[in-house]
Design a protein around this motif. Structure first.
Motif, PDB file in Angstrom:
ATOM      1  N   ASP A 282       0.838  -1.196   0.000  1.00  0.00           N
ATOM      2  CA  ASP A 282       0.000   0.000   0.000  1.00  0.00           C
ATOM      3  C   ASP A 282       0.877   1.251   0.000  1.00  0.00           C
ATOM      4  OD1 ASP A 282       0.892   0.377   2.621  1.00  0.00           O
ATOM      5  OD2 ASP A 282      -0.939  -0.418   3.530  1.00  0.00           O
ATOM      6  N   LEU A 283       0.260   2.415   0.156  1.00  0.00           N
ATOM      7  CA  LEU A 283       0.988   3.673   0.058  1.00  0.00           C
ATOM      8  C   LEU A 283       1.983   3.876   1.195  1.00  0.00           C
ATOM      9  CD1 LEU A 283      -1.910   6.026  -1.094  1.00  0.00           C
ATOM     10  CD2 LEU A 283      -0.168   4.919  -2.501  1.00  0.00           C
ATOM     11  N   LEU A 284       1.838   3.109   2.265  1.00  0.00           N
ATOM     12  CA  LEU A 284       2.786   3.172   3.372  1.00  0.00           C
ATOM     13  C   LEU A 284       3.899   2.136   3.243  1.00  0.00           C
ATOM     14  CD1 LEU A 284       0.310   3.710   6.363  1.00  0.00           C
ATOM     15  CD2 LEU A 284       1.686   5.429   5.160  1.00  0.00           C
ATOM     16  N   GLY A 285       3.903   1.414   2.120  1.00  0.00           N
ATOM     17  CA  GLY A 285       4.936   0.417   1.886  1.00  0.00           C
ATOM     18  C   GLY A 285       4.711  -0.904   2.592  1.00  0.00           C
ATOM     19  N   ARG A 286       3.484  -1.134   3.043  1.00  0.00           N
ATOM     20  CA  ARG A 286       3.174  -2.381   3.756  1.00  0.00           C
ATOM     21  C   ARG A 286       2.442  -3.347   2.833  1.00  0.00           C
ATOM     22  NH1 ARG A 286       0.463   0.804   8.891  1.00  0.00           N
ATOM     23  NH2 ARG A 286       2.405   1.549   9.844  1.00  0.00           N
ATOM     24  N   ASP A 287       2.802  -4.623   2.914  1.00  0.00           N
ATOM     25  CA  ASP A 287       2.046  -5.628   2.171  1.00  0.00           C
ATOM     26  C   ASP A 287       0.574  -5.501   2.541  1.00  0.00           C
ATOM     27  OD1 ASP A 287       4.374  -6.532   1.064  1.00  0.00           O
ATOM     28  OD2 ASP A 287       4.398  -8.470   2.085  1.00  0.00           O
ATOM     29  N   ARG A 288      -0.304  -5.374   1.525  1.00  0.00           N
ATOM     30  CA  ARG A 288      -1.705  -5.091   1.813  1.00  0.00           C
ATOM     31  C   ARG A 288      -2.668  -6.002   1.075  1.00  0.00           C
ATOM     32  NH1 ARG A 288      -3.694  -3.959   5.890  1.00  0.00           N
ATOM     33  NH2 ARG A 288      -2.093  -2.367   6.178  1.00  0.00           N
ATOM     34  N   ALA A 289      -2.288  -6.456  -0.124  1.00  0.00           N
ATOM     35  CA  ALA A 289      -3.220  -7.261  -0.910  1.00  0.00           C
ATOM     36  C   ALA A 289      -2.431  -8.224  -1.793  1.00  0.00           C
ATOM     37  CB  ALA A 289      -4.105  -6.375  -1.783  1.00  0.00           C
ATOM     38  N   THR A 290      -3.029  -9.378  -2.039  1.00  0.00           N
ATOM     39  CA  THR A 290      -2.457 -10.335  -2.967  1.00  0.00           C
ATOM     40  C   THR A 290      -3.444 -10.554  -4.110  1.00  0.00           C
ATOM     41  OG1 THR A 290      -1.030 -11.419  -1.345  1.00  0.00           O
ATOM     42  CG2 THR A 290      -1.689 -12.721  -3.265  1.00  0.00           C
ATOM     43  N   VAL A 291      -2.900 -10.540  -5.323  1.00  0.00           N
ATOM     44  CA  VAL A 291      -3.673 -10.727  -6.544  1.00  0.00           C
ATOM     45  C   VAL A 291      -3.251 -12.043  -7.180  1.00  0.00           C
ATOM     46  CG1 VAL A 291      -4.183  -9.784  -8.831  1.00  0.00           C
ATOM     47  CG2 VAL A 291      -3.895  -8.242  -6.874  1.00  0.00           C
ATOM     48  N   ALA A 292      -4.224 -12.781  -7.698  1.00  0.00           N
ATOM     49  CA  ALA A 292      -3.927 -14.060  -8.360  1.00  0.00           C
ATOM     50  C   ALA A 292      -4.899 -14.271  -9.500  1.00  0.00           C
ATOM     51  CB  ALA A 292      -4.022 -15.211  -7.366  1.00  0.00           C
ATOM     52  N   LEU A 293      -4.516 -15.130 -10.443  1.00  0.00           N
ATOM     53  CA  LEU A 293      -5.339 -15.441 -11.595  1.00  0.00           C
ATOM     54  C   LEU A 293      -5.822 -16.886 -11.513  1.00  0.00           C
ATOM     55  CD1 LEU A 293      -3.250 -13.803 -14.469  1.00  0.00           C
ATOM     56  CD2 LEU A 293      -5.130 -12.802 -13.136  1.00  0.00           C
ATOM     57  N   ALA A 294      -7.092 -17.102 -11.863  1.00  0.00           N
ATOM     58  CA  ALA A 294      -7.646 -18.458 -11.899  1.00  0.00           C
ATOM     59  C   ALA A 294      -6.968 -19.261 -13.000  1.00  0.00           C
ATOM     60  CB  ALA A 294      -9.150 -18.408 -12.110  1.00  0.00           C
ATOM     61  N   PRO A 295      -6.676 -20.536 -12.739  1.00  0.00           N
ATOM     62  CA  PRO A 295      -5.979 -21.350 -13.749  1.00  0.00           C
ATOM     63  C   PRO A 295      -6.818 -21.519 -15.014  1.00  0.00           C
ATOM     64  CG  PRO A 295      -6.795 -22.720 -11.959  1.00  0.00           C
ATOM     65  CD  PRO A 295      -6.991 -21.307 -11.539  1.00  0.00           C
ATOM     66  N   ARG A 296      -6.120 -21.597 -16.143  1.00  0.00           N
ATOM     67  CA  ARG A 296      -6.788 -21.790 -17.425  1.00  0.00           C
ATOM     68  C   ARG A 296      -6.924 -23.282 -17.722  1.00  0.00           C
ATOM     69  NH1 ARG A 296      -7.507 -17.204 -20.272  1.00  0.00           N
ATOM     70  NH2 ARG A 296      -6.309 -15.373 -19.659  1.00  0.00           N
TER      71      ARG A 296
END
Length: 296
Positions: A282-296
């Protein structure tokens, strides 16, 4: 009324502002100046900028408003959340109704919403689809619905008290492209399986024994919105499975979490078969969210 309030008899905007800052500073509220000005704005029906201007010009305040402000300051000094006192919480371009029984949306979640909005805007169709699992006040879902107006958005909540707040916010915002559903996220929307472009969630992720320091969180946010089991990831495990079912191949998952949970969540998602897992700061440099993609 506190002894300070009884003795000072503040009568002008400037005096009331100074009184509020003093009381909230003594109570160790993190942002006493901001909170005092926002409480004054709430009581007087003004913006914070107008309060600052009237403080400079020596404007007076009616007796009823003086009493209301002093009482509001005392509630805040007792560490009742500011948003519970004013009844609203800002979130991106929205002003959401909040109160007892619903998680108060945080500024850091606006960053998570932006990740979800960006993913939804990148969908190459005229009607991208998304669901917010565990919507609480409706903050993320309403941000998606209003900032990506050509999208179809679903919001899922299983707390009766939170659902009432979300329903009010959906009605007030007037997001006709958003459908609010009362159901547990583990069983949400099977009729949409394999079709959605995006699943986003800010689930409970605090480990059961990691009691928050701030009284505003510890005493006022609903426990069901905070605690996620011994390691904080019980709901995330359920979310991972449900999101895999809901998304079409290549669809996107955006998941908020604590600043020390990125590696564990990536490992969990990788084990479930997700692709391209990546944690964002995030804007404070802290891990905030994880993004992933559904397998094809």
């Amino acid at each position: 009324m506190s002894s300070a309030a009884a003795g000072a008899h503040p009568r002008t905007v400037a005096e009331l502002r100074a009184h509020g800052i003093r009381v909230l500073t003594d109570a160790r509220v993190q942002t006493p100046e901001v909170d005092a000005e926002l409480l004054l704005a709430h009581v007087l029906g003004l913006t914070r900028g107008q309060v600052q201007a009237k403080a400079v010009t020596g404007s007076g305040v009616s007796p009823d408003d003086r009493v209301a402000f002093v009482e509001a300051v005392e509630r805040r000094a007792a560490r009742e959340p500011l948003q519970h006192i004013t009844g609203v919480a800002p979130f991106r371009s929205l002003e959401l109704a909040v109160g007892p029984g619903v998680f108060v949306p945080r500024p850091e979640t606006e960053f998570v919403a932006q990740l979800a909005i960006d993913a939804l805007l990148a969908v190459p169709t005229s009607r991208p689809t998304a669901v917010d699992l565990g919507t609480g006040s409706g903050a993320i879902a309403l941000a998606l619905a209003t900032e990506v107006p050509h999208a179809a958005v679903w919001a899922v909540e299983n707390s009766p008290r939170a659902y009432i707040w979300a329903r009010e916010n959906v009605r007030t915002v007037g997001a006709t492209n958003l459908e609010l559903v009362f159901v547990d996220l583990a069983d949400a929307l099977p009729e949409l399986d394999g079709t959605l472009d995006l699943v986003v969630s800010n689930p409970p992720y605090i480990p059961d024994d990691a009691i928050p320091r701030d009284p505003e969180v510890r005493l006022h946010d609903p426990a069901a919105a905070l605690y996620g089991g011994p390691d904080g990831l019980d709901v995330v495990r359920v979310l991972s499975k449900r999101a895999l079912a809901l998304l079409h191949p290549g669809g996107t998952l955006v998941l908020e979490h604590g600043e020390r949970q990125g590696a564990d969540i990536r490992a969990l998602l990788d084990a479930d078969g997700w692709r391209a897992t990546a944690t964002h700061r995030d804007l404070l440099g802290r891990d905030r969210a994880t993004v992933a993609l559904a397998p094809r």
